[in-house]
Scaffold this motif. Structure first.
Motif, short mmCIF file in Angstrom:
data_model
loop_
_atom_site.label_atom_id
_atom_site.label_comp_id
_atom_site.label_asym_id
_atom_site.label_seq_id
_atom_site.Cartn_x
_atom_site.Cartn_y
_atom_site.Cartn_z
N PHE A 25 -42.16 20.43 16.43
CA PHE A 25 -40.89 21.04 15.99
C PHE A 25 -39.69 20.38 16.68
CE2 PHE A 25 -42.20 25.54 14.36
CZ PHE A 25 -43.01 24.93 13.41
N PHE A 26 -39.79 20.18 17.99
CA PHE A 26 -38.70 19.57 18.75
C PHE A 26 -38.36 18.19 18.20
CE2 PHE A 26 -40.00 22.22 22.65
CZ PHE A 26 -39.04 23.18 22.38
N LYS A 27 -39.38 17.41 17.94
CA LYS A 27 -39.16 16.05 17.46
C LYS A 27 -38.59 16.03 16.05
CE LYS A 27 -42.66 13.56 20.16
NZ LYS A 27 -43.92 12.76 20.08
N LYS A 28 -39.04 16.95 15.24
CA LYS A 28 -38.60 16.98 13.84
C LYS A 28 -37.20 17.56 13.65
CE LYS A 28 -40.02 18.70 9.29
NZ LYS A 28 -41.05 19.48 8.54
N LYS A 29 -36.90 18.65 14.40
CA LYS A 29 -35.65 19.37 14.18
C LYS A 29 -34.59 19.14 15.26
CE LYS A 29 -38.14 23.22 12.00
NZ LYS A 29 -38.36 24.69 12.02
N GLY A 30 -35.01 18.61 16.42
CA GLY A 30 -34.13 18.62 17.57
C GLY A 30 -34.44 19.86 18.39
N ILE A 31 -33.95 19.92 19.61
CA ILE A 31 -34.30 21.01 20.52
C ILE A 31 -33.54 22.30 20.18
CG2 ILE A 31 -34.29 21.75 22.94
CD1 ILE A 31 -34.40 18.69 23.62
N LYS A 32 -32.27 22.19 19.95
CA LYS A 32 -31.44 23.36 19.74
C LYS A 32 -31.87 24.18 18.53
CE LYS A 32 -26.56 24.71 19.38
NZ LYS A 32 -25.15 24.21 19.30
N LEU A 107 -31.57 13.80 17.30
CA LEU A 107 -31.06 14.98 18.02
C LEU A 107 -31.96 15.33 19.21
CD1 LEU A 107 -29.95 17.40 15.16
CD2 LEU A 107 -28.47 16.33 16.88
N PHE A 108 -33.23 15.01 19.08
CA PHE A 108 -34.20 15.30 20.14
C PHE A 108 -33.75 14.66 21.45
CE2 PHE A 108 -38.22 13.99 22.30
CZ PHE A 108 -38.66 15.26 22.67
#
Length: 209
Positions: A25-32, A107-108
Motif C-alpha cells: 500500500f505504501f509503495k502504491k499510494k504513498g505513505i500519507k 510520493l513514497f
C-alpha cells in the motif's frame, strides 16, 4: 502449551501479512494516503488487533522498511552462494531493483523524508551496505572483473552523493525511478569493470538470468 504455540505462530504469521500488505500500500499510494483502517480492512482483521501489533503508522512503516531490507539482504546472500560469479550477483540485484522501483509511487520517497527515524535508518543502513560493497568489489578485483586501480571508497561516496542529489532535487518526479536507477547503476558499474567484467555484465543483463 500447544494453544500458546499455535497463537504465537498465528501472531507471527499475521505480523508478516501486515508488513507485506502495508508495504504494498505504501509503495502504491504513498505513505500519507494509507490509513491503518485500510490495512485492517484488507486483511479482514479488527483495527484493535492491528494496533496491538503496531501501535501507529510510523512504527509500521519503520518495520516494513527494516523487514524488506532484511529480506533483500538474505535473498542476495542466498543467490550469491550458488551464483557463477560476482557479475551474476550484480545482474540479479539490478533486475530485482528495477522490477521493484517500477511499482513505486514517487510520493513514497517524498513523504518518507518527513520521518527522522526513517531517514536515520536509511543512513545507518547505507553505511553497512557500503562496507559490504567494499568487500564485494575486492572479490571482484581478485577474480578480474573490476579494476584494481580505483579507490572504491571514493566511488561509494560519489554514489551516495548522486543518490542524495536524486532525493534532494526530487528527480524522481521528472523521471521514472527505475530509469534513474538503471542509468546510474549501469554507468557506475561499467566504469568499474575490466574488459572481462564488461563481457560478463553484458552477458548476464541481456540473458535475463
Amino acid at each position: 502449551m500447544r494453544k500458546t504455540n499455535n497463537m504465537t505462530a498465528y501472531r507471527e504469521s499475521l505480523r508478516h501479512k501486515i508488513l507485506d500488505t502495508a508495504m504494498s500500500f505504501f509503495k502504491k499510494k504513498g505513505i500519507k494516503a494509507v490509513r491503518m483502517d485500510d490495512i485492517s480492512t484488507e486483511l479482514g482483521i479488527s483495527k484493535r488487533t492491528l494496533y496491538e501489533i503496531y501501535s501507529n503508522k510510523e512504527d509500521l512503516l519503520f518495520e516494513c522498511l527494516r523487514n524488506e531490507n532484511e529480506i533483500m539482504t538474505k535473498r542476495l546472500a542466498d543467490y550469491a552462494m550458488t551464483a557463477e560469479n560476482e557479475m551474476a550477483v550484480i545482474a540479479y540485484f539490478i533486475k530485482i531493483k528495477l522490477k521493484d522501483l517500477g511499482t513505486i509511487n514517487p510520493l513514497f520517497f517524498t513523504e518518507m523524508e518527513k520521518y527522522e527515524r526513517i531517514v536515520r535508518f536509511f543512513k545507518e543502513n547505507n553505511e553497512k551496505q557500503s562496507a559490504r560493497s567494499q568487500e564485494f568489489m575486492e572479490k571482484g578485483i581478485e577474480h578480474g572483473f573490476f579494476r584494481g586501480d580505483l579507490n572504491y571508497d571514493i566511488i561509494n561516496k560519489m554514489g551516495d552523493a548522486a543518490m542524495n542529489f536524486v532525493m534532494q532535487t526530487r528527480l524522481y518526479e521528472k523521471y521514472r525511478l527505475n530509469e534513474i536507477f538503471h542509468t546510474f547503476i549501469i554507468v557506475f558499474l561499467r566504469g568499474c569493470c575490466t574488459e572481462k567484467g564488461l563481457v560478463y555484465l553484458d552477458k548476464f543483463i541481456s540473458s535475463g538470468n
